[in-house]
Structures are given as structure tokens and as C-alpha cells.
Enzyme design. Sequence first.
Site, PDB file in Angstrom:
ATOM      1  CG  HIS A 182      -2.061   0.953   1.163  1.00 41.24           C
ATOM      2  ND1 HIS A 182      -2.122   2.004   0.263  1.00 41.24           N
ATOM      3  CD2 HIS A 182      -3.207   1.013   1.893  1.00 41.24           C
ATOM      4  CE1 HIS A 182      -3.247   2.671   0.460  1.00 41.24           C
ATOM      5  NE2 HIS A 182      -3.926   2.096   1.439  1.00 41.24           N
ATOM      6  CG  HIS A 185      -5.446   6.070  -0.828  1.00 43.21           C
ATOM      7  ND1 HIS A 185      -6.160   4.906  -0.841  1.00 43.21           N
ATOM      8  CD2 HIS A 185      -5.648   6.643  -2.040  1.00 43.21           C
ATOM      9  CE1 HIS A 185      -6.770   4.766  -2.012  1.00 43.21           C
ATOM     10  NE2 HIS A 185      -6.473   5.826  -2.752  1.00 43.21           N
ATOM     11  CE1 TYR A 187      -4.076   5.885   6.018  1.00 45.84           C
ATOM     12  CE2 TYR A 187      -4.473   5.037   3.800  1.00 45.84           C
ATOM     13  CZ  TYR A 187      -4.958   5.521   5.014  1.00 45.84           C
ATOM     14  OH  TYR A 187      -6.307   5.654   5.225  1.00 45.84           O
TER      15      TYR A 187
END
Length: 371
Positions: A182, A185, A187
Site C-alpha cells: 500500500h 492515499h 499513508y
Amino acid sequence: MSSGGGSAAPLLTPYKMGRFDLSHRVVLAPLTRQRSYGNVPQPHAILYYQQRTTKGGLLIAEATGISDTAQGYKDTPGIWTKEQVEAWKPIVDGVHAKGGIFFCQIWHVGRVSNNTFQPNGQAPISSTNKSMKPAVRANGIDVATFSTPRQLETDEIPSIVNDFRVAARNAIDAGFDGVEIHGAHGYLIDQFLKDQVNDRIDKYGGSLENRCRFALEVAQAVVDEIGADKVGIRLSPFASYSEASDSNPEALGLYMANALNKLGILYCHMVEPRMAKLGEKFETPYSLGPIRNAFKGTFIAAGGYTQEDGNKAVSTGYADLVAYGRLFLSNPDLPRRFEIDAPLNKYNRETFYISDPVIGYTDYPFLPSDV
Ligand SMILES: Cc1cc2nc3c(=O)[nH]c(=O)nc-3n(C[C@H](O)[C@H](O)[C@H](O)COP(=O)(O)O)c2cc1C
């Protein structure tokens, strides 16, 4: 298949992704559902994921924490303890029993957290010690307040890279077919990538090359651990969630695509520029086209897709696969509905993140089986 005037609609054509034979191109996007009590995946997730499984369909599991510092939301799953790995196994088995291909999205929230989620109440870690404005709601989820983060020391970074590596190994041990890193977004990885956040003066900050170093070290470690043929990454260079935007997103996306080519990873999953802000589509002159053209592996596009523009993305070669979030959340049989041009259930935002094990989770209706 009835869609597209007799021949199969582009989204419903098979695709070979590395060694995985996909029967169609409608991917379940990673969706945080906050029903993994105490960070442990729960048995109700077996039914949830099975409902969204098709034979030869690709599913990406919800964002899953890599360590005890990775969490920023209540009841999101982890994959750093033995208990969590064991708890994932029946869920993965359930997807495999129906012929699905299942990747685990591995995640560290970085500063999108507060000290109540952190071990010993410590400060969340990040690329920076800049805090976010208290008014910011992280990716649609209410977070009471964000604590001021602590900037990681240069010599601490290898241990975070190692946490990603171990989490990837754990995902494979739990039975997942691969992992999606990931990197999107706002993070932790995005907090290194984006120049609005990253204010480091070491080899992890400053130039584009330096800002991408952490992401690429994570990708390299995960590739070394489980093999490039099992590794995807999600990136959102154009997004500005959680105060993580970049002054030159296209250059960032292109740099990452070219660097990832050298690692030979399986897929790159990019969020559309039109999803620059949370939830709604925005007009934008940007396109993923140049990045798609630069990346040599499988390219997955996501963000605001309808059936129609998903078919167009595949037929024009703009994407190999299209990930659907909210529509798949509310339509467990989404590929079937696309196949027969059936009407879609509407999603209910109010139940996205509630902790109920059924409501808004496994109670969205299927089409009757004889349709
Ligand atoms: C309830 C919900 C949870 C989400 N959780 C994640 C997540 O865990 N990881 C991630 O990368 N994106 C997450 N997203 C973003 C989706 O994967 C997707 O990119 C976004 O919803 C836009 O696609 P859509 O228009 O098809 O819904 C989430 C979105 C929603 C609505």
C-alpha cells in the site's frame, strides 16, 4: 456473455497476469471495513470475501497492518502476529475454495494515527514530524485527532522495511497468492513519496530519487522475500489525501513505474487522478496513460469506474484490469451483473465502517440465480 452486443465485454475477457489465469478483469479493490476486532481478522470475513469471489477473479484484501505501529483505525486487520496469520487462513481458504486469486494489501499508516493506537502511547512514526491539521478526516473515516508524528531516524528505516518483508512472508504463510504494497492515499509510504509531506534532509528526502527510495526499498525487500511474481503495489501520485500531495505527480508516477520495471513486479495498481480528493470524481487534465505506457507489468486502474468506462479502459488498452471499490462492496456479484447488464445495488456509506458483522457487510443482495 450478453454484454457488448453478442461478444464478451472487454471487462469479461480473460487475462493472464503472470502465472495467474484470470477469467475476467473486474478486480475487488482493497476496502477497509473495520470489522477485525482487536486487529484480528474474524470468521465473518470468510463469507464477505467468498461472496465477492468468482472462479479466476482477483481480490485484493483490505489494508492490513504490518506491525504494532502500523495502525490508525479501530479494528483493522493485522498480519504481524501468529494469531492474525492463523485467523487469515480460513478466509484465504474460503476464497481459494471458490477459485479466486487473493492478494493481501500490506499497510503502515504512518502519521495518519494517534498515540492511542500506538504501543505504549508513543507518537506515530512518519517521514516527518509535521502534524496534520486536526480538521482533516483521514480518508473518510473519523479519526479523533492526529498526534504529532515522530520523524524516523535514518537508521530506523531498515527495520520498517523489514516489517514489510516479514508481513509479506506472513501473508504467503497465511495462503495469500501475493501481496499488494500500500503505497497510496497518504499513508507511510506516500508520506515519503510526496513533497508536501517529506521534509527530510537525509537520503530519503529532497530529490525525487530520494523520496522514492523508501518505497523502492520496501518493494525490493518484499520481492526478495516472496518473489516478484507475487508482488503488486498501489500508488496514488495524483491524490492529496491526508495532506499528502505532490508538486509534480506525473513525474513521480513515471519515476516509480520505471524503477518498478527494474524489479519486475507483477502489477502496478494506480488510483485515477480524478480521485484526487476523497470519494468524489473531479475534473482533471491528468491521465494515467503515460504511466501505464511506462510500466511493463500488469496495470490496474481504479477510482470512480462505472461498467461503461471500465470496458472502455480495457478495450483501449488504458488498463489491463479495473478495480472496483464501492460498487463491489454493494454488489457481491458485480462481474455477473456486468455480464448481463443488470441493475446495481446502491452502496450505503453509513455502514462502510460500522463494526456489525452482517449489516452493510454480507447483507447486500445477489441477483436471483435464474437471472
Ligand atoms: C469503504 C472504503 C474502504 C477503503 N479502504 C481502502 C483500503 O483499505 N486500501 C486502499 O488502498 N484503498 C481503500 N479504499 C479506496 C478504494 O480501494 C478505491 O480506490 C476507491 O473507493 C475508489 O474506487 P471506487 O470509485 O470504485 O469506489 C477504500 C474505499 C472505501 C469506499
